[in-house]
Design an enzyme around this catalytic site. Structure first.
Site, short mmCIF file in Angstrom:
data_model
loop_
_atom_site.label_atom_id
_atom_site.label_comp_id
_atom_site.label_asym_id
_atom_site.label_seq_id
_atom_site.Cartn_x
_atom_site.Cartn_y
_atom_site.Cartn_z
N ARG A 152 2.77 -21.32 17.81
CA ARG A 152 2.82 -22.41 16.83
C ARG A 152 4.24 -22.80 16.44
O ARG A 152 4.59 -23.99 16.42
CB ARG A 152 2.06 -22.02 15.55
CG ARG A 152 0.60 -22.31 15.58
CD ARG A 152 -0.14 -21.30 14.73
NE ARG A 152 -0.05 -20.01 15.41
CZ ARG A 152 -0.89 -19.63 16.36
NH1 ARG A 152 -1.89 -20.38 16.69
NH2 ARG A 152 -0.74 -18.47 16.98
N THR A 153 5.05 -21.79 16.09
CA THR A 153 6.38 -22.12 15.58
C THR A 153 7.20 -22.81 16.66
O THR A 153 7.82 -23.84 16.43
CB THR A 153 7.08 -20.85 15.07
OG1 THR A 153 6.20 -20.18 14.16
CG2 THR A 153 8.38 -21.17 14.36
N ARG A 208 14.38 -17.51 16.81
CA ARG A 208 13.50 -16.40 16.41
C ARG A 208 14.04 -15.15 17.06
O ARG A 208 14.23 -15.10 18.29
CB ARG A 208 12.05 -16.65 16.83
CG ARG A 208 11.19 -15.41 16.63
CD ARG A 208 9.72 -15.69 16.78
NE ARG A 208 9.17 -16.43 15.66
CZ ARG A 208 7.87 -16.63 15.47
NH1 ARG A 208 6.99 -16.17 16.33
NH2 ARG A 208 7.45 -17.30 14.41
N LYS A 212 21.44 -10.18 31.11
CA LYS A 212 22.68 -9.54 31.60
C LYS A 212 23.37 -8.76 30.50
O LYS A 212 24.45 -8.21 30.72
CB LYS A 212 23.64 -10.62 32.13
CG LYS A 212 23.07 -11.51 33.20
CD LYS A 212 24.12 -12.56 33.60
CE LYS A 212 23.52 -13.68 34.44
NZ LYS A 212 24.46 -14.79 34.57
N HIS A 223 10.59 -15.95 7.05
CA HIS A 223 10.09 -17.01 7.93
C HIS A 223 10.06 -18.28 7.09
O HIS A 223 9.00 -18.72 6.65
CB HIS A 223 8.69 -16.63 8.42
CG HIS A 223 8.20 -17.41 9.61
ND1 HIS A 223 8.77 -18.61 10.03
CD2 HIS A 223 7.18 -17.16 10.47
CE1 HIS A 223 8.10 -19.05 11.09
NE2 HIS A 223 7.15 -18.19 11.38
#
Ligand code: NCD
Length: 346
Positions: free
Chosen positions: A76-77, A127, A106, A164
């Site tokens: 969703r986000t 995120r 890496k 959030h």
């Protein structure tokens, strides 16, 4: 993946203070009541305009570029930020195979990956599993700004078990949309209140909004209680709070029931997770004890904490369930946020 934070430990996000333009969005603590009123008015306007396919919406962020950097899973986000930017006429980039196939593979650290994205894009949606990782991103983008001659911003899409912010904004918007007010409500937050970043941000945001005569009930197993600093934050702002393990002592009186998933990925010991995973399960039977005018919220994704698939179907048909409204509102909230930070508003 490097989860240690460097250099940015002293970074403090700037309050919105009436102007979203150019702000990094990393914590709900940046928002005061007037900022929220202005943002939510923009959200409602954008929702109305988008629903009638108002073509002028597509000019709001035309020529601007958003980069997504998701070091943790998301549906969703991630998609709603992308949809928001595209609906505003902007464009979206991401590492072709996701961050796991970017230079993170890496061994590149967060600061360098964020600065790379900042060299290409105007806004970065991040995120990451580390608490305050978005602060680190903001700090590094500010360092880069002088060299670039422009100021790319970061919008947090969740920092580990921290915050959030955009989810809390969409949750509060949805509460006001559904109940007509944030005042005089009994809001019950249920589940993994220790690890769930959505409930940390939502509790704080209700306090920052200054909802009057609203009471917060926190229902969780003892091991997953709301962090003490969140509790202090809301209490210092005059909120009545109550912690319990007895769901039925609060559910029948609740106006807002906010259910959450036990955050399995945060548990080092699977046995510890298994011991509490099914402690609070929402089912149609449980919901039958709720008020007729209550609303049932969930940030999603959902698993067994919302019962079986058959239970999901019954809950979804219940008019009190507003989690699909949360989802849709999430896109409009993110449109208003992006138009705000990139263009100063709508
Ligand atoms: C939440 C999250 O990622 O914190 N999901 C979301 O963004 N809607 C909740 C969760 O994963 O349980």
């Amino acid at each position: 993946m490097d989860e240690t934070l460097t250099g940015a430990s002293a970074y403090r996000p700037r309050p919105i203070a009436g102007d979203l333009a150019g702000r990094h969005i990393v914590s709900v603590e940046q928002f005061a009541r007037p900022d929220l009123d202005a943002l939510f008015a923009d959200v409602s306007r954008l929702r109305a305009r988008t629903r009638v396919s108002d073509a002028s919406v597509r000019h709001l962020c035309a020529g601007m570029l958003l980069a997504t950097l998701f070091y943790e899973a998301s549906t969703r986000t991630d998609m709603s930020f992308q949809a928001a930017m595209l609906r505003l006429g902007g464009e979206v980039i991401a590492a072709s195979g996701g961050v796991q196939f970017s230079s993170v593979y890496k061994g590149e650290n967060l600061a360098d990956s964020v600065r790379a994205a900042g060299c290409y894009a105007d806004v970065i949606v991040l995120r990451h599993p580390a608490v305050r990782s978005s602060y680190e991103a903001a700090y590094n983008l500010d360092q880069l700004a002088d060299r670039l001659g422009r100021r790319p911003v970061v919008v947090s899409a969740g920092d580990g078990v921290g915050e959030h912010p955009s989810q809390a904004l969409l949750d509060l918007y949805t509460i006001i949309d559904a109940k007509g007010t944030a005042d005089g409500l009994r809001v019950t937050l249920v589940g993994d209140l220790g690890n769930g970043r959505t409930v940390h941000s939502l509790a704080k945001l209700l306090a920052l909004y200054g909802a009057r005569n609203t009471r917060l009930d926190f229902v969780s197993p003892a091991a997953l209680r709301m962090p003490r600093e969140v509790l202090r934050f809301v209490q210092e702002r005059g909120f009545e709070t109550h912690e319990t393990e007895d769901l039925m002592s609060v559910l029948p009186e609740s106006d807002v029931i906010y259910w959450t998933r036990v955050q399995e990925e945060r548990f080092a010991d699977p046995a510890e997770y298994a011991a509490i995973a099914t402690r609070f399960v929402m089912t149609p039977e449980v919901m039958s004890h709720a008020r007729a005018d209550a609303i049932l919220m969930h940030p999603l994704p959902r698993k067994h904490e919302m019962g079986t698939e058959a239970d999901h179907a019954v809950l979804d048909a219940d008019r009190r369930s507003v989690y699909f409204h949360q989802m849709e509102n999430g896109m409009y909230v993110r449109m208003a946020l992006l138009a705000g930070v990139l263009r100063g508003g709508v």
